[in-house]
Structure formats: C-alpha cells, structure tokens
Design an enzyme around this catalytic site. Structure first.
Site, PDB file in Angstrom:
ATOM      1  N   ARG A  28      29.943  67.525  57.722  1.00  0.00           N
ATOM      2  CA  ARG A  28      31.315  68.039  57.821  1.00  0.00           C
ATOM      3  C   ARG A  28      32.297  67.096  57.147  1.00  0.00           C
ATOM      4  NH1 ARG A  28      31.552  69.159  64.275  1.00  0.00           N
ATOM      5  NH2 ARG A  28      30.672  67.070  64.344  1.00  0.00           N
ATOM      6  N   ASP A  37      36.644  66.332  57.446  1.00  0.00           N
ATOM      7  CA  ASP A  37      37.790  66.600  58.328  1.00  0.00           C
ATOM      8  C   ASP A  37      38.906  67.371  57.643  1.00  0.00           C
ATOM      9  OD1 ASP A  37      37.514  65.776  60.862  1.00  0.00           O
ATOM     10  OD2 ASP A  37      38.544  63.843  60.633  1.00  0.00           O
ATOM     11  N   ARG A  41      37.538  56.311  57.238  1.00  0.00           N
ATOM     12  CA  ARG A  41      39.005  56.180  57.335  1.00  0.00           C
ATOM     13  C   ARG A  41      39.402  54.972  58.189  1.00  0.00           C
ATOM     14  NH1 ARG A  41      40.707  62.036  59.189  1.00  0.00           N
ATOM     15  NH2 ARG A  41      42.714  60.973  59.495  1.00  0.00           N
TER      16      ARG A  41
END
Lengths: 247, 247
Positions: free
Chosen positions: A51, A53, A198
């Site tokens: 996935r 975000d 991140r």
C-alpha cells in the site's frame, strides 16, 4: 495468464493505494478499468507490492492480475491508459509466470523523498516535494542515516497505529543527494513499516537543522518507542520508486 | 508607494490570468488577497505585464500595484503568500518608482514551451508539459525557427479572434534545447500576439515530425493567414518565464 505491470500514480487526489469504501483510491480505479476492458460486471482483482498512503506518489509501483485476454504484453499499457484517469499510468507490462506475486515475490523496495529548500513556495512543487526552507547540514544528515543502515528493530520509526508485531527490517541503502533545488533521500530495504520512510525523513531533517545530533538517531533506534524518533514528514514528498524481484 | 512583484502560478486550475465574472482567475485571487491585507472592502487593482490563457503557467509574471502600507519590500512575499491560494506564489518584491508600469515598461518577454516525448504518459507532467510521443528532428525544428526570428507581421501566427490590428512583432531569440525527457522551446520577443507562442510551438513540432519542411515556415509567415500556419499547441506546456524591463 498473469500479467505484471509497472505503474505510476500522482497520489495528490487519491486516498492512498488500497480500496476504501467511498474513497477514491488507485486500486479502485485500476479494478474498474480492468472490468471495462474485460467487459465484466465483476471486479478484476489487482494485487500490488504494497500500500501507499494518502498523498504518496509512485513512480514504480508493481501490480499483478490474471486475465484470459490475449492482448500482447506491450499493448496492455496503451489499452489500460486509455481507460485509466490521467493521474495513473501503466508504464510497462510483461507476462509473468503463475508463481509471481507482486507483494510476496518482492525482494527489495526503493523509496525516494524529495525536499526543496527555496525561500518561497514553488507552486509547481507544492504536491510533489516537501517545502523545508531551512539551511540543512547534509553531512550531519548522512552521519545520522548511517545508524539506520542494516537490520534493526524499527519500532521507533513505525507509526503507533499498526497491527504488525515483528518490526525488524533491513535497510540496504540510505543516502541524501543534493538536487538543483533541494535534497533527495533514497532508501532501499527489505520492506517498510507503516510511515517508516516518512518518519526516517523527518528525523534526518531534524538532524539537518541541528535539532538532534547525528548520534542521537542510534539511541532513538534502541529506544524502540515511536515517541523517541522525529516528526513524520508529509506524504506528498514521498515516492515508491522501484520494486525489485529475483528474475 | 508602487510595488513591483515577480509571481509564479500553476495555470491548471485557473481560467487564465485576467479577471472574468464567475471564473477563477489569478488576478481575482491577487486582488482579493491584497484587499484582505489592506483591510479594504474594495479591490486593490493589480496590473500585470499581460494576460495568460487558461491552463498556461507563469514562472516569472510581473505585476504592480499601489499601496499605502509600509511593509518592507522583502516582507511582501511572505505577507501575500500567507493569503494567496497555493497555486500562486510571490517570488520577489521591490519598490518601483511611480513611473513603472508592469505592462508598458516591459521591453522584452520570455516564454518557454515544454514537450516530453516518452512512449507512455507521465502522470507528474500531465499538467506541465505537452505529451508528444513522436520522433522529432530537432535540427529541422531549429531550421524552421530561424525564419521567425526578426521583425515580421505575425498574422499567420495569431489566433483569428483578436482585436489587435498591428501584428508586427520582433522575435529576438527562438531555440529548442533537449531536456532529460523531451524538448524545451525558448522564445523572447518585443511582445506576443494572442496564442502566438503556442501556434509557433505547434508549427515547429509539425516541422519536427516532417509534416512540413523547415522552409515552408517562411511562406506561412508571408501568407499572413492563420490558416497557413500549424496547430495551436496546448496551453499546459506554456510558461511565461520572464519579463524584462530597462532598469
């Protein structure tokens, strides 16, 4: 027939990759386009390498799906791109053997994080790079990054809300290079936890402005506590760049 | 006090620069932000070096406005950027003498037009460069461009729907350079007619794919007939890059 495709998407107008009820997602658009192509009422399930975000981009995400259609591999990008919205593009397609799995066959992933440091905002980068207008000590950022290379428990660099128990991952490469108008972080690893890249980017930027010393990253890692590490840099600077498979 | 500002804007979500009833325009957003800053019910009129079309970008548009506020010049970008939407940014501001006029004081303008030639669409360029996936003969494009340099009547390279009578302009420089993923046209001139740069770009791209010979551009110019010249390249590849003034 199983098809492996490399795709790119601009994450700005998506709520991430994975299907979510009532939300615009990349997976949803892919499955809709495939259903049209297959003249099928039902979704054609698409599997991705993982996935991404909301707001996060992909320059080289990999997906696979099964199809009875005998379209030549090199024609699939044209067929799909004609049906996909313009913020998703199929860049390359190849026939994969049945055992190929976009997620479980992946041996390495590469992300890049873009920062620009100009004084004033750049309208053309506003969705594509993090505007961080501080003087950055790139040498300190590189020193700090070294502590994260290798196999570690990355609990401190994983978003608290995750179901994943085993947080040990291996980072193969982590470096910062200067670009015409800022910096690019390049990171490759065996796999990545939720928000891990991140948080690493945010923490190393903290090292760049002297908010933390490079060596503090070592103790952050050892703390195994999300609170120990730095901020989570915003999603729009992040790109899933490449997914590697054993050919 | 008269203020001269260099601004940039992403033209994608605007109906061009100039105020239009019921439409989102750059000028409208600028005047609204200035009214807020001046705590004024009325608009603060902004003058630009000239209009840009719907979808067309600016990396270096110039505006001026008059203000009683005594904000130091270098603080104006911060003050305005805090109020402007994120697809407009003030890059630089300076106090100009009262005789300065963003439009009538301009002595030269520079536009750039971006083309990318990759096989498949690039999602990150879709609003910022023209996807023209043909093999281009850049040498022919440069040969064709030479015919347009100098002072000419550019009627053939001006949109039919214009009120301007005098269509004589001077092109100082016109060249194509290769970029990492395509081409960039750079053009400077005394001033430009409606759609002139986009028609020049479209026509020279026609020369690049051999649809016309380089020398046909000469006869197109002499025809003084819009129908004689090539297509109008789309707006999203075009950038008002710089406006020059006699300092």
């Amino acid at each position: 027939m199983r098809l492996k495709c490399t795709i790119s998407y601009d994450g700005h107008l998506f709520n991430g990759y994975q299907v979510q009820p009532g939300k615009r997602t990349v997976q949803d658009e892919l499955e809709k386009a495939l259903a049209v192509l297959h003249k099928s009422k039902d979704r054609i399930p698409v599997v991705s390498s993982g996935r991404t975000d909301s707001g996060v981009h992909a320059a080289g995400q990999v997906i696979h799906f099964d199809t009875p259609l005998s379209i030549p591999a090199e024609r699939w990008p044209y067929a799909l791109n004609a049906l996909l919205p313009d913020d998703i593009a199929v860049k390359q397609a190849e026939i994969a053997d049945d055992g190929f799995h976009a997620r479980f066959s992946a041996v390495k992933k590469e992300y890049r994080y873009f920062v620009y440091t100009e004084k004033h905002p750049d309208v053309f980068k506003r969705h594509y790079a993090y505007h961080f207008s501080y003087r950055l000590n790139v040498q300190d950022m590189r020193e700090a990054a070294k502590h994260l290379i290798g196999t570690h428990d990355f609990t401190s660099f994983c978003a608290a809300k995750t179901e994943v128990q085993d947080k040990v991952r291996t980072i193969y490469e982590l470096d910062w290079t200067e670009t015409a108008d800022g910096l690019q972080m390049r990171i490759t690893g065996s796999g990545f936890l939720y928000n891990m890249v991140r948080i690493i980017a945010g923490t190393l930027l903290d090292a760049g402005i002297g908010k933390i010393s490079p060596d503090e990253v070592k103790s952050m890692l050892e703390a195994k506590d999300r609170e120990a590490a730095g901020r989570t840099a915003p999603g729009h600077g992040l790109y899933l760049w490449n997914v590697y498979y054993d050919n």
